[in-house]
Design an enzyme around this catalytic site. Structure first.
Site, PDB file in Angstrom:
ATOM      1  N   GLY A 164      -1.672   1.428  -4.678  1.00 23.75           N
ATOM      2  CA  GLY A 164      -2.878   0.703  -4.317  1.00 23.75           C
ATOM      3  C   GLY A 164      -4.120   1.469  -4.716  1.00 23.75           C
ATOM      4  O   GLY A 164      -4.222   2.669  -4.455  1.00 23.75           O
ATOM      5  N   CYS A 206       0.803  -1.211   0.000  1.00 27.05           N
ATOM      6  CA  CYS A 206       0.000   0.000   0.000  1.00 27.05           C
ATOM      7  C   CYS A 206       0.834   1.258   0.000  1.00 27.05           C
ATOM      8  O   CYS A 206       2.055   1.223   0.021  1.00 27.05           O
ATOM      9  CB  CYS A 206      -0.866  -0.019   1.249  1.00 27.05           C
ATOM     10  N   TYR A 255       9.820  -2.086 -10.124  1.00 29.64           N
ATOM     11  CA  TYR A 255       8.431  -1.891 -10.539  1.00 29.64           C
ATOM     12  C   TYR A 255       7.619  -0.954  -9.646  1.00 29.64           C
ATOM     13  O   TYR A 255       6.896  -0.104 -10.144  1.00 29.64           O
ATOM     14  CB  TYR A 255       7.719  -3.258 -10.586  1.00 29.64           C
ATOM     15  N   ASN A 257       1.874  -0.388   5.485  1.00 31.57           N
ATOM     16  CA  ASN A 257       2.297  -0.897   4.182  1.00 31.57           C
ATOM     17  C   ASN A 257       3.253  -2.050   4.446  1.00 31.57           C
ATOM     18  O   ASN A 257       4.241  -1.882   5.144  1.00 31.57           O
ATOM     19  CB  ASN A 257       2.995   0.213   3.381  1.00 31.57           C
ATOM     20  N   GLY A 258       2.950  -3.207   3.865  1.00 32.73           N
ATOM     21  CA  GLY A 258       3.826  -4.358   4.056  1.00 32.73           C
ATOM     22  C   GLY A 258       3.017  -5.589   4.384  1.00 32.73           C
ATOM     23  O   GLY A 258       1.797  -5.597   4.249  1.00 32.73           O
TER      24      GLY A 258
END
Ligand code: 5GP
Ligand code: MG
Length: 486
Positions: free
Chosen positions: A40, A14, A254, A115-116
């Site tokens: 996200g 995220c 990416y 995030n993770g």
């Protein structure tokens, strides 16, 4: 309203953003989240505080959809705020998983954005449920709230306890009535940067979240560092005995936006250098190729570097429609196939009768490549030499990037020759892992004993213990209650 159950575990990959002290906190957070939208698009949310109450709005969809009514942001009062964009990779688009999560603890209210991906959630959950915790979601993040709630002491003591209990990759934002807190895991796997905006400190997954509001980048949060911001003061605490920076290599390949600066390097620059190195590793390409075509947008920067190096023109032979989400995000395979057609269209004049180098950042399931190649064949391209700006993705990621189970990863099952046949190209080469490190400035390639990054999806070298995965309690036995859309 209908309900149905799904047994898949949600992943959290995220974007997070927080600001400490501005009258426009909610609006600035919405802008930050908009710049982080690529991390996200499944759901988004903002929680603010005016130092006595908390205000929240969360919803399914992108920032511009969830906050389409601008007056909504005016209801999010206060000068401190955190926000979250969620990337849902499985079918469970449940509103109760939308972050930031909020909980009333006996030390006061707390909001959290993550995030993770944690790797021992199930083990922890089992214990917590046995001792009376009741979970409202299947999000990893809720485990952290329960750990904060069941620990003793002040907020920092509880946070240290919670962080010492969890394993995995995480960048976290927490917000109480008077504090904004940022945390990066002991390996710094997921990104988090600190910035300054007027009288505020800002925390953002990427520096592009700072750029949009005109904040200045101060630095990356260090591995295992807790940043506590209260009023105009900022404090750094390091509760872990051992930390080693191993940021995620895929951020460069990416995930991050090309204009972001991650761990001191501009992502676009790195991608171009990877492209140049890809050309170095394919010396005879300059005799075979007429034109270099990226699969947009993820292949753009590396294709540019590659084209400069082999000295052949770069052309946009595939035009991307920007009004669709990322193909990866679609939930079932049939939709994923369709969405590639929705997203890309060949630009025939730069392709017809040409020998092309087709460049993408990665192959995961092969879905994108197969469709694009079929599309190019149908418009009279001569030869397609596919060159990939990352090594084969052979191992699943449990730290928050959507590289799925081993069975779904083409390169974990097939040889490069077989993938070439499957995708239907005339030749296929991936950059070597050493080559990626060379592009990042390591003249001798990857140092096995002390690699600068975590690159487990390529190497199988996982820095954080995979507790749940090893114990067999993964994926979760727990079901998720999903509220169907009306
Ligand atoms: P494939 O189509 O082979 O399954 O996936 C490769 C494509 O998906 C590439 O074009 C790449 O840009 C993109 N991709 C690679 N990793 C991720 C990821 O973790 N999340 C998303 N959304 N896309 C990815
Ligand atoms: Mg792509």
């Amino acid at each position: 309203m209908e309900y149905f159950f799904l047994d898949k575990k949600p992943k959290e990959e995220c974007g997070i953003f927080g600001i400490s002290n501005d009258i426009n906190a909610a609006n600035l957070t919405a802008l930050g989240l908009h710049a982080l939208q690529h991390r996200g698009q499944d759901s988004t949310g903002i929680v603010t505080t005016d130092k006595s109450n908390f205000f929240a709005h969360r919803g399914m969809g992108q920032v511009s959809e969830v906050f389409s009514n601008p007056s909504l942001l005016d209801t999010l009062k206060g000068t401190m705020s955190i926000g979250h964009n969620r990337y849902g990779t499985t079918g469970e688009s449940a509103l109760k998983n939308v972050q930031p999560l909020f909980s009333e603890l006996n030390i006061g209210g707390i909001a959290i954005a993550h995030n993770g991906n944690l790797t021992n959630t199930h083990k922890l959950k089992e214990k917590l449920i046995q001792t009376g915790s009741i979970f409202q979601s299947t999000s990893d993040t809720e485990v952290i709230l329960h750990l904060l709630s069941t620990a003793s002491g002040n907020l920092l003591e509880r946070l240290t306890y919670a962080l010492n209990s969890i394993n995995g990759a995480y960048s976290l934002l927490l917000m109480t009535k008077d504090k904004l807190i940022g945390v990066r895991d002991p390996f710094g796997i997921r990104p988090l940067v600190l910035g300054k905006y007027k009288d505020s400190f800002v925390l953002s997954s990427e520096s592009c979240g700072l750029d949009i509001i005109g904040a200045e980048l101060i630095r990356d949060i260090e591995p295992g560092e807790i940043i506590v911001i209260k009023d105009k003061k900022i404090e750094s605490i390091k509760p872990f005995k051992k930390t080693q920076l191993r940021p995620c290599l895929f951020e460069y390949i990416y995930f991050s936006r090309p204009d972001s600066i991650f761990e001191g390097r501009n992502v676009y620059d790195v991608r171009k250098k990877i492209g140049r190195q890809l050309a170095n590793e394919n010396k005879s390409d300059k005799n075979k190729i007429d034109v270099v075509i990226p699969i947009p947008d993820s292949g753009n920067a590396s294709a540019l570097g590659y084209s400069e190096k082999i000295n052949k023109p770069f052309e946009f032979g595939i035009i991307r429609n920007h009004y669709t989400g990322r193909t990866f995000i679609q939930e079932s395979n049939s939709i994923r196939h369709l969405s590639v057609k929705l997203k890309h269209n060949p630009n025939i004049s730069s392709l017809k009768n040409k020998n092309i180098a087709l460049i993408d950042d990665s192959i995961v399931r092969g879905t994108t490549s197969i469709k694009i190649v079929e599309m190019l064949r149908n418009c009279g391209v001569k030869k397609i030499h596919m060159r990939i700006a990352s090594p084969p993705v052979k191992f699943p990621c449990y730290y928050g990037i959507d590289t799925p189970t081993k069975e779904e990863l083409l390169a974990s099952k097939f040889s490069i020759k077989d993938i070439q046949k499957y995708i239907g190209v005339d030749s296929l080469n991936f950059i070597s892992l050493d080559g990626v490190y060379k592009a990042l400035g390591h003249n001798n390639g990857r140092d096995k004993n002390r690699p600068e990054f975590t690159d487990h999806y390529f190497s199988g070298d996982y820095p954080v213990e995979l507790v749940d995965q090893k114990s067999g309690s993964f994926p979760s036995q727990l079901s998720l209650l999903i509220e169907a859309k009306k």
